[in-house]
Every structure is written in structure tokens, then in C-alpha cells.
Design a protein around this motif. Structure first.
Motif, short mmCIF file in Angstrom:
data_model
loop_
_atom_site.label_atom_id
_atom_site.label_comp_id
_atom_site.label_asym_id
_atom_site.label_seq_id
_atom_site.Cartn_x
_atom_site.Cartn_y
_atom_site.Cartn_z
N TYR A 37 0.75 -0.98 0.06
CA TYR A 37 -0.47 0.43 -0.50
C TYR A 37 0.80 1.74 -0.04
O TYR A 37 1.53 1.30 0.95
N THR A 38 0.98 2.19 -0.63
CA THR A 38 1.81 3.08 -1.12
C THR A 38 0.66 4.68 -1.33
O THR A 38 -0.42 4.61 -2.30
N ASP A 39 0.51 5.26 -0.63
CA ASP A 39 -0.15 7.36 -1.18
C ASP A 39 0.77 8.02 -0.23
O ASP A 39 1.71 8.10 0.09
N ASP A 99 -7.97 6.20 -5.48
CA ASP A 99 -7.02 4.45 -5.43
C ASP A 99 -7.18 3.52 -6.94
O ASP A 99 -7.89 3.68 -7.61
N VAL A 100 -5.47 3.32 -6.77
CA VAL A 100 -5.82 2.56 -7.73
C VAL A 100 -5.12 1.32 -7.19
O VAL A 100 -4.09 1.11 -6.75
N VAL A 101 -5.84 -0.51 -7.86
CA VAL A 101 -5.74 -1.67 -6.92
C VAL A 101 -4.96 -2.39 -8.03
O VAL A 101 -5.61 -2.47 -9.49
N GLU A 102 -4.00 -3.41 -7.75
CA GLU A 102 -3.70 -3.78 -8.76
C GLU A 102 -4.43 -5.57 -8.17
O GLU A 102 -3.93 -5.57 -7.35
N LEU A 103 -4.43 -6.44 -9.34
CA LEU A 103 -5.47 -7.74 -8.63
C LEU A 103 -4.86 -8.59 -8.99
O LEU A 103 -4.24 -8.88 -10.55
N ALA A 104 -4.41 -9.94 -8.33
CA ALA A 104 -4.41 -11.20 -8.82
C ALA A 104 -5.43 -12.36 -8.40
O ALA A 104 -5.45 -12.27 -6.87
N THR A 109 -2.57 -7.33 -4.55
CA THR A 109 -1.59 -7.18 -4.42
C THR A 109 -0.97 -5.71 -4.34
O THR A 109 0.23 -5.81 -3.91
N LYS A 110 -1.47 -4.59 -5.19
CA LYS A 110 -0.81 -3.51 -5.06
C LYS A 110 -1.83 -2.39 -4.54
O LYS A 110 -2.79 -2.78 -5.86
N VAL A 111 -1.89 -1.05 -3.43
CA VAL A 111 -2.61 -0.11 -3.87
C VAL A 111 -1.60 1.03 -4.11
O VAL A 111 -0.95 1.06 -3.45
N HIS A 112 -2.23 2.22 -5.00
CA HIS A 112 -1.52 3.05 -5.36
C HIS A 112 -2.58 4.69 -4.67
O HIS A 112 -3.52 4.04 -5.74
N GLY A 113 -2.27 5.07 -3.74
CA GLY A 113 -3.51 6.22 -3.27
C GLY A 113 -2.71 7.31 -3.91
O GLY A 113 -1.65 7.73 -3.50
N PHE A 114 -4.05 7.68 -3.40
CA PHE A 114 -3.60 10.23 -4.25
C PHE A 114 -4.55 10.60 -3.12
O PHE A 114 -6.57 9.78 -3.60
N LEU A 115 -4.00 11.67 -3.44
CA LEU A 115 -4.78 12.66 -2.11
C LEU A 115 -5.16 14.16 -3.38
O LEU A 115 -4.54 14.34 -3.35
N ASP A 116 -6.66 14.17 -3.59
CA ASP A 116 -6.54 15.58 -4.31
C ASP A 116 -7.73 16.62 -3.00
O ASP A 116 -6.97 17.34 -3.21
#
Length: 120
Positions: A37-39, A99-104, A109-116
Motif C-alpha cells: 500500500y502506497t500513498d 486509489d488504483v488497485v492491482e489484482l491477482a 496485490t498493490k494499492v496506489h493511493g492519491f489524495l485530492d
């Protein structure tokens, strides 16, 4: 798309779950054990770190809830969605992001977070 919508709703339910044991069980069900998880406010790898990150956010924003203002957009193994952090009876969200999540295999598997928008 309905599977992705379900996954995103489950993801927000993790963020809204204040019982530590239930939150941890939801994380184990939804996230790959090596998920990241990253933001802009931090990053976490694995169930323990993700749980700690979410617990910290809940302490900072006690009494608030994450909502899904629109259906997610998805293709291949990716989904993106906006979220609002709200207070009951408020007309405007306290925070807004996406957020953008990657799925498997149906797991995150991954979360890419952005704050507006963040509270002052």
C-alpha cells in the motif's frame, strides 16, 4: 465489473472496520500476504503493516467513514476508483482521493493511493 465493484466495496469496508480483529480478518481475506500500500502519507507491505497503517488513519479520523461516490473503472488486472471520507450529516467530504488497485486471483496485490483533498 460486478466482481471489481465487490472487491472495491470490500476494500472500503476494511478501512471502515474499527474492530481490530474483524479488520485483520478482512485484510487476510482481501489482500495478498505480500500486498503493498502506497500513498503520499506512507507505505506498508504485508498484512501487519497494512493493518497498522489503516488503524493509524482510523485513530486520526475517528468517527468518519469512507464511501464510494461512483462505480470503479477497471480493465485487465487494474481498478481505479474515487473515495470520499465523510462525517455523518456533512454536505461535503472531509477528504477526497482515488486509489488504483492491482489484482491477482481476486485479491489485492498493490494499492496506489492519491489524495485530492485533505483536511486543514
Amino acid at each position: 465489473m460486478s466482481d471489481v465493484t465487490t472487491t472495491v466495496r470490500q476494500y472500503l469496508a476494511v478501512w471502515n472496520e474499527t474492530d481490530p480483529h474483524r479488520r485483520r480478518a478482512r485484510i487476510a481475506d482481501l489482500f495478498d500476504p505480500a500486498a503493498t500500500y502506497t500513498d503520499p502519507l506512507g507505505e506498508a507491505t504485508g498484512h501487519d503493516a497494512i493493518d497498522g497503517f489503516i488503524g493509524g488513519a482510523q485513530a486520526r479520523f475517528a468517527g468518519m467513514a469512507f464511501t464510494l461516490p461512483a462505480p470503479p473503472d477497471a480493465h485487465h488486472h487494474l481498478a481505479r476508483f474515487h473515495w470520499h471520507l465523510t462525517v455523518a450529516d456533512a454536505t461535503e467530504p472531509v477528504a477526497v482521493g482515488f486509489d488504483v488497485v492491482e489484482l491477482a486471483d481476486g485479491r489485492i496485490t498493490k494499492v496506489h493511493g492519491f489524495l485530492d483533498k485533505l483536511p486543514a
